[in-house]
Design a protein around this motif. Sequence first.
Motif, mmCIF file in Angstrom:
data_model
loop_
_atom_site.group_PDB
_atom_site.id
_atom_site.type_symbol
_atom_site.label_atom_id
_atom_site.label_comp_id
_atom_site.label_asym_id
_atom_site.label_seq_id
_atom_site.Cartn_x
_atom_site.Cartn_y
_atom_site.Cartn_z
ATOM 1 N N MET A 1 -3.535 -52.927 -81.886
ATOM 2 C CA MET A 1 -3.083 -54.291 -82.025
ATOM 3 C C MET A 1 -1.983 -54.551 -81.001
ATOM 4 O O MET A 1 -0.992 -53.835 -80.969
ATOM 5 C CB MET A 1 -2.560 -54.470 -83.452
ATOM 6 N N THR A 2 -2.172 -55.498 -80.170
ATOM 7 C CA THR A 2 -1.164 -55.847 -79.174
ATOM 8 C C THR A 2 -0.111 -56.740 -79.811
ATOM 9 O O THR A 2 -0.440 -57.678 -80.533
ATOM 10 C CB THR A 2 -1.830 -56.559 -77.984
ATOM 11 N N ILE A 3 1.146 -56.436 -79.544
ATOM 12 C CA ILE A 3 2.254 -57.233 -80.078
ATOM 13 C C ILE A 3 2.560 -58.354 -79.098
ATOM 14 O O ILE A 3 2.866 -58.116 -77.931
ATOM 15 C CB ILE A 3 3.510 -56.373 -80.306
ATOM 16 N N ASP A 4 2.477 -59.577 -79.575
ATOM 17 C CA ASP A 4 2.797 -60.763 -78.785
ATOM 18 C C ASP A 4 4.315 -60.812 -78.585
ATOM 19 O O ASP A 4 5.062 -60.820 -79.567
ATOM 20 C CB ASP A 4 2.304 -62.003 -79.532
ATOM 21 N N PRO A 5 4.788 -60.849 -77.329
ATOM 22 C CA PRO A 5 6.232 -60.882 -77.080
ATOM 23 C C PRO A 5 6.934 -62.054 -77.769
ATOM 24 O O PRO A 5 8.074 -61.929 -78.229
ATOM 25 C CB PRO A 5 6.341 -60.986 -75.556
ATOM 26 N N ALA A 6 6.257 -63.185 -77.878
ATOM 27 C CA ALA A 6 6.868 -64.343 -78.545
ATOM 28 C C ALA A 6 7.057 -64.077 -80.035
ATOM 29 O O ALA A 6 8.080 -64.446 -80.619
ATOM 30 C CB ALA A 6 6.019 -65.599 -78.324
ATOM 31 N N LEU A 7 6.073 -63.422 -80.658
ATOM 32 C CA LEU A 7 6.201 -63.083 -82.081
ATOM 33 C C LEU A 7 7.277 -62.029 -82.296
ATOM 34 O O LEU A 7 8.011 -62.076 -83.287
ATOM 35 C CB LEU A 7 4.868 -62.599 -82.640
ATOM 36 N N LEU A 8 7.387 -61.078 -81.367
ATOM 37 C CA LEU A 8 8.446 -60.075 -81.450
ATOM 38 C C LEU A 8 9.815 -60.749 -81.366
ATOM 39 O O LEU A 8 10.699 -60.474 -82.180
ATOM 40 C CB LEU A 8 8.293 -59.035 -80.341
ATOM 41 N N ALA A 9 9.962 -61.650 -80.402
ATOM 42 C CA ALA A 9 11.240 -62.358 -80.242
ATOM 43 C C ALA A 9 11.573 -63.167 -81.492
ATOM 44 O O ALA A 9 12.731 -63.183 -81.946
ATOM 45 C CB ALA A 9 11.189 -63.258 -79.015
ATOM 46 N N LYS A 10 10.581 -63.815 -82.064
ATOM 47 C CA LYS A 10 10.807 -64.610 -83.272
ATOM 48 C C LYS A 10 11.203 -63.704 -84.443
ATOM 49 O O LYS A 10 12.132 -64.022 -85.201
ATOM 50 C CB LYS A 10 9.545 -65.396 -83.619
ATOM 51 N N SER A 11 10.527 -62.577 -84.583
ATOM 52 C CA SER A 11 10.824 -61.643 -85.663
ATOM 53 C C SER A 11 12.232 -61.055 -85.525
ATOM 54 O O SER A 11 12.986 -60.995 -86.494
ATOM 55 C CB SER A 11 9.783 -60.522 -85.677
ATOM 56 N N ILE A 12 12.583 -60.641 -84.324
ATOM 57 C CA ILE A 12 13.927 -60.098 -84.072
ATOM 58 C C ILE A 12 14.968 -61.199 -84.254
ATOM 59 O O ILE A 12 16.034 -60.977 -84.838
ATOM 60 C CB ILE A 12 14.024 -59.489 -82.655
ATOM 61 N N GLY A 13 14.663 -62.393 -83.780
ATOM 62 C CA GLY A 13 15.590 -63.519 -83.921
ATOM 63 C C GLY A 13 15.898 -63.843 -85.369
ATOM 64 O O GLY A 13 17.019 -64.249 -85.703
ATOM 65 N N ALA A 14 14.931 -63.641 -86.252
ATOM 66 C CA ALA A 14 15.146 -63.908 -87.680
ATOM 67 C C ALA A 14 16.122 -62.916 -88.299
ATOM 68 O O ALA A 14 16.622 -63.141 -89.407
ATOM 69 C CB ALA A 14 13.816 -63.873 -88.424
ATOM 70 N N LEU A 15 16.427 -61.853 -87.584
ATOM 71 C CA LEU A 15 17.367 -60.840 -88.080
ATOM 72 C C LEU A 15 18.772 -61.030 -87.524
ATOM 73 O O LEU A 15 19.665 -60.228 -87.816
ATOM 74 C CB LEU A 15 16.859 -59.435 -87.718
ATOM 75 N N ALA A 16 18.988 -62.082 -86.760
ATOM 76 C CA ALA A 16 20.268 -62.296 -86.091
ATOM 77 C C ALA A 16 21.443 -62.392 -87.066
ATOM 78 O O ALA A 16 22.574 -62.071 -86.703
ATOM 79 C CB ALA A 16 20.212 -63.547 -85.216
#
Length: 196
Positions: A1-16
């Motif tokens: 499964m390829t990780i979409d960089p935009a989804l990664l950024a959104k997921s990490i951003g939700a942890l800010a």
Amino acid sequence: MTIDPALLAKSIGALADLDPEPDLPASLQRAVTAAKQLFNADAAGITLTDATGELRWASPCDQRAQAVENNQEAFAIGPCAEAFTTGRPAVMYDAHQERRRGGPWGEMTLAIADLEARSALSVPIDLGDGPIGTLDLYATNPRGWDHSEVSALQTYAGVVASLLGTAAKAQIGGWLADQLQVALDSRVLVKQARAR
């Protein structure tokens, strides 16, 4: 499964807004759960070193992750141990195939397969001078764990390292903070042992 960089950024951003000071275990749990969801993994967890340099589970996302990490503790081998020892990601694509091929983890692969965790991805959690533990994902099916997943989990490991670093500086109390301090203290011992 390829990780979409935009989804990664959104997921990490939700942890800010994570702040380990009021509740380090809850902050780590939230980070591990977010990684599990992004990767569509079946289990996830964190291990930290103890005073002897051995890995101990610190924040499993669920019972399966805790059981798998307990088995890796008992056997003292597996993806977690390899990622920690080498300082590089470790991948188990299929526990059943690893066992048949005489893979590097021997009987431990049977224990993992018995827990219905067929594949694993572990990356080191680096804090300062080197690894103090690992961030781990598990899947119930064989899995390819492509480069985008490895890179994305390393990004999550950076978030976890940041949380742990903040907790160490703030001298937060509690069992997990105590385990973190032991991991930080034992890192020197581990580095000396590896140099021999």
